[in-house]
Design a protein around this motif. Structure first.
Motif, mmCIF file in Angstrom:
data_model
loop_
_atom_site.group_PDB
_atom_site.id
_atom_site.type_symbol
_atom_site.label_atom_id
_atom_site.label_comp_id
_atom_site.label_asym_id
_atom_site.label_seq_id
_atom_site.Cartn_x
_atom_site.Cartn_y
_atom_site.Cartn_z
ATOM 1 N N ARG A 16 0.829 -1.089 -0.274
ATOM 2 C CA ARG A 16 -0.133 -0.010 0.108
ATOM 3 C C ARG A 16 0.766 1.451 0.012
ATOM 4 O O ARG A 16 0.490 2.370 -0.654
ATOM 5 N N LEU A 17 1.854 1.257 0.684
ATOM 6 C CA LEU A 17 2.873 2.483 0.920
ATOM 7 C C LEU A 17 4.122 2.405 -0.108
ATOM 8 O O LEU A 17 4.843 3.595 -0.024
ATOM 9 N N THR A 26 8.333 11.656 -8.561
ATOM 10 C CA THR A 26 7.372 11.680 -7.876
ATOM 11 C C THR A 26 6.248 10.615 -8.328
ATOM 12 O O THR A 26 5.681 9.762 -7.430
ATOM 13 N N LEU A 42 3.558 1.877 -8.915
ATOM 14 C CA LEU A 42 3.347 2.753 -8.049
ATOM 15 C C LEU A 42 2.780 1.938 -6.594
ATOM 16 O O LEU A 42 2.135 0.728 -6.714
ATOM 17 N N SER A 80 -5.097 0.776 -9.317
ATOM 18 C CA SER A 80 -5.070 0.991 -7.932
ATOM 19 C C SER A 80 -5.914 0.150 -7.115
ATOM 20 O O SER A 80 -7.323 -0.052 -7.452
ATOM 21 N N ASP A 98 -6.215 3.286 -1.680
ATOM 22 C CA ASP A 98 -5.623 4.493 -1.226
ATOM 23 C C ASP A 98 -6.029 5.052 0.235
ATOM 24 O O ASP A 98 -6.831 4.402 0.846
ATOM 25 N N HIS A 109 -1.543 15.209 -5.916
ATOM 26 C CA HIS A 109 -2.141 14.761 -4.775
ATOM 27 C C HIS A 109 -2.596 15.626 -4.003
ATOM 28 O O HIS A 109 -3.653 15.258 -3.241
ATOM 29 N N TYR A 145 -1.121 14.206 3.250
ATOM 30 C CA TYR A 145 -1.604 13.244 2.095
ATOM 31 C C TYR A 145 -0.736 13.318 0.927
ATOM 32 O O TYR A 145 -0.147 12.121 0.505
ATOM 33 N N LYS A 148 2.073 10.245 -0.109
ATOM 34 C CA LYS A 148 2.207 9.602 -1.509
ATOM 35 C C LYS A 148 3.454 9.756 -2.114
ATOM 36 O O LYS A 148 3.711 9.251 -3.250
ATOM 37 N N SER A 149 4.328 10.640 -1.584
ATOM 38 C CA SER A 149 5.611 10.951 -2.442
ATOM 39 C C SER A 149 6.537 10.778 -1.326
ATOM 40 O O SER A 149 7.436 10.046 -1.643
ATOM 41 N N HIS A 188 7.491 7.755 0.480
ATOM 42 C CA HIS A 188 7.534 6.558 -0.327
ATOM 43 C C HIS A 188 9.200 6.717 -0.523
ATOM 44 O O HIS A 188 9.717 5.577 -0.565
#
Length: 505
Positions: free
Chosen positions: A141-142, A191, A204, A220, A223, A469, A484, A488-489, A492
């Motif tokens: 997930r992450l 990104t 991703l 996906s 989220d 995002h 958030y 997501k960036s 990661h």
């Protein structure tokens, strides 16, 4: 943890030769020194380098179902694999090992992509379905575990845990992807799906990729859930729920059948994890700390205090300036990109220290993005609020004049402070947060890049992915929209650094 790689080529397209495939796998020996496996079926291949964590005696990979239809190459740990195993067993599925790999394999055999959202853990894996001639790639997930792929125009797909595997096998010739350069220079890393290597993409986090007859489809499967308003109940209840969730999370990660430890910095996050592990395991938990030789960069006393409090078996390593520069070439090789985080170096040394005694280490990575721990969050929110009031109260011409005066103040502390505020950037989140806290801002990149590089880069926005995002949560407040975007960036990339440096040891 482990290293996985493989390929799928349509009929009529030459597959990788065995020697190439072995070179692909062996380029990642550092990821799995305990064992190696290879599965070749004409146009398809799966390979694996194993670091044994669960069911050490069994669990060799690639693993194949009893009927030979499904095969998996898997990297990671799934913490709820016993629940999955129990449910599949009740449905008549037979198991031959106790490892989580087989649980993931049988889940995909039974439900294909529909079962992946049930997986609780960190993972990257590939499953081949011989019956329908299709390949599935999936990532947690992450994005704790890495997974890269190359999809050629002839339909052939190649995947691996590290980019160097594509180079070693001859799948690609290293070439800079200039379109990714502004993003990398501004944000420590690219990104989205793109990488600095031409033709190499990354799957991703929270996504699957399915290959069939030369065509790929990504989707996906997870989220971050939307917040249900601002009323989360009394603070005491929120704290109790968070503590319960954190404790359950730590307990789940103690499932390993091999020695386990904790990276202990002395900060709140790693201290909290150490306390929970000690509560669950008792005294004598292995903890590991790192610091630089310079006094101002040495916080070992905090870590020692935590270690004494919870009676851990504590060891330390101190990194000298000579050590720092000596390992840089090696670490660049492991990260497959220029080092964007100096903290990669101490992380390598503490990982090497830990590898002498344990195979699994818990860390506090992710707490700042989850709980808003970075100072840049509150600074941005204050700047944004003041900037909006400033915009309403002053005409555009006056704001331009002030911006010009700030930029022309020369060097000095006052100029440096004012240049980071709404007076110089305006009130937009793109400028106040992303550009303000970038490595190389848009203006700096214009000065940094050569004429030929600027011509190839063009007018690409280095913050386009990050702004997407933010825009994905338009109904939330700015604080949670920033969190958030970072989850997501930025998080990661920190997780990728953790993975690569722990594998470098």
């Amino acid at each position: 943890m482990c290293g996985i790689c493989g390929f799928a080529a349509p009929a009529g397209v030459e597959p990788l030769r065995k020697a190439q495939f072995l070179a692909m796998r062996e380029s990642m020996t550092h990821r799995g020194p305990d064992d190696a496996g290879l599965l070749l079926r004409g146009q398809v291949g799966l390979a694996h380098r194993r670091l044994s964590i669960v069911d050490v005696a069994a669990g060799r990979q690639p693993m194949v179902t009893r009927d030979g239809r499904y095969a998996i190459s898997y990297n990671g740990e799934v913490y709820n694999h016993l629940d999955i195993r129990r449910d599949l067993s009740a449905a008549g599925v037979g198991f031959e090992t106790k490892c989580d790999t087989e649980a993931v394999l049988q889940l995909c055999a039974a439900r294909w992509t529909d079962g992946i959202s049930r997986l609780n853990g960190m993972f990257a894996f590939a499953v081949w379905d011989e019956g329908k001639r299709r390949l599935l790639l999936a990532r947690d997930r992450l994005g704790i575990k890495p997974l890269y792929y190359v999809h050629r125009e002839d339909g052939a797909l190649y995947f691996a845990s590290e980019i160097k595997a594509f180079v070693a096998s001859g799948v690609i010739r290293p070439s800079l992807y200039f379109a990714a350069l502004p993003d990398f220079l501004a944000n420590h890393a690219t990104t989205g799906e793109t990488t600095l290597f031409e033709g190499v993409r990354r799957l991703l986090p929270g996504h699957t990729l399915e290959w069939k007859d030369g065509r790929v489809t990504t989707r996906s499967y997870w989220d971050l859930p939307l917040r249900l308003g601002n009323d989360a109940g009394p603070e005491t209840r929120q704290l109790a729920e968070f503590e319960e969730a954190l404790s359950a999370s730590v307990e789940a990660r103690l499932m390993a059948d091999v020695p386990l430890g904790v990276f202990l910095s002395g900060g709140i996050d790693s201290a909290a994890i150490t306390s929970l592990v000690a509560e669950l395991r008792g005294p004598g938990v292995s903890t590991f700390s790192v610091a630089f030789a310079e006094r101002e960069a040495n916080e070992l006393e905090y870590a020692r205090a935590v270690a004494r409090k919870f009676k851990t078996d504590h060891t330390e390593v101190v990194v000298s300036p000579e050590d720092f520069f000596r390992v840089l070439p090696k670490l660049v090789w492991h990260e497959d990109t220029p080092l964007a985080h100096p903290s990669s170096v101490p992380l390598h040394f503490v990982s090497r220290l830990a590898s002498e005694r344990v195979k699994v280490v818990l860390s506090g990575e992710g707490s700042d993005e989850l709980l808003g721990g970075y100072g840049r969050y509150w600074k941005t929110l204050v700047n944004h609020r003041l900037g909006q009031a400033y915009d309403r109260a002053t005409p555009e011409l006056l704001r331009r004049w002030v911006r010009t005066r700030v930029s022309g103040m020369g060097s000095g502390m006052l100029r440096n402070k004012l240049s980071r505020t709404f007076l110089a950037h305006g009130s937009g989140m793109r400028e106040l947060y992303f550009d303000n806290f970038s490595v190389f801002s848009s203006a700096a990149q214009a000065r940094l890049l050569t004429d030929s590089a600027r011509a190839r880069v063009g007018t690409l926005d280095p913050y386009g992915g990050l702004m997407a995002h933010l825009d994905a949560r338009p109904d939330d407040d700015w604080f949670h929209r920033i969190l958030y975007a970072d989850l997501k960036s930025y998080l990661h990339e920190l997780l990728m650094k953790q993975d690569q440096m722990s594998m470098s040891a």
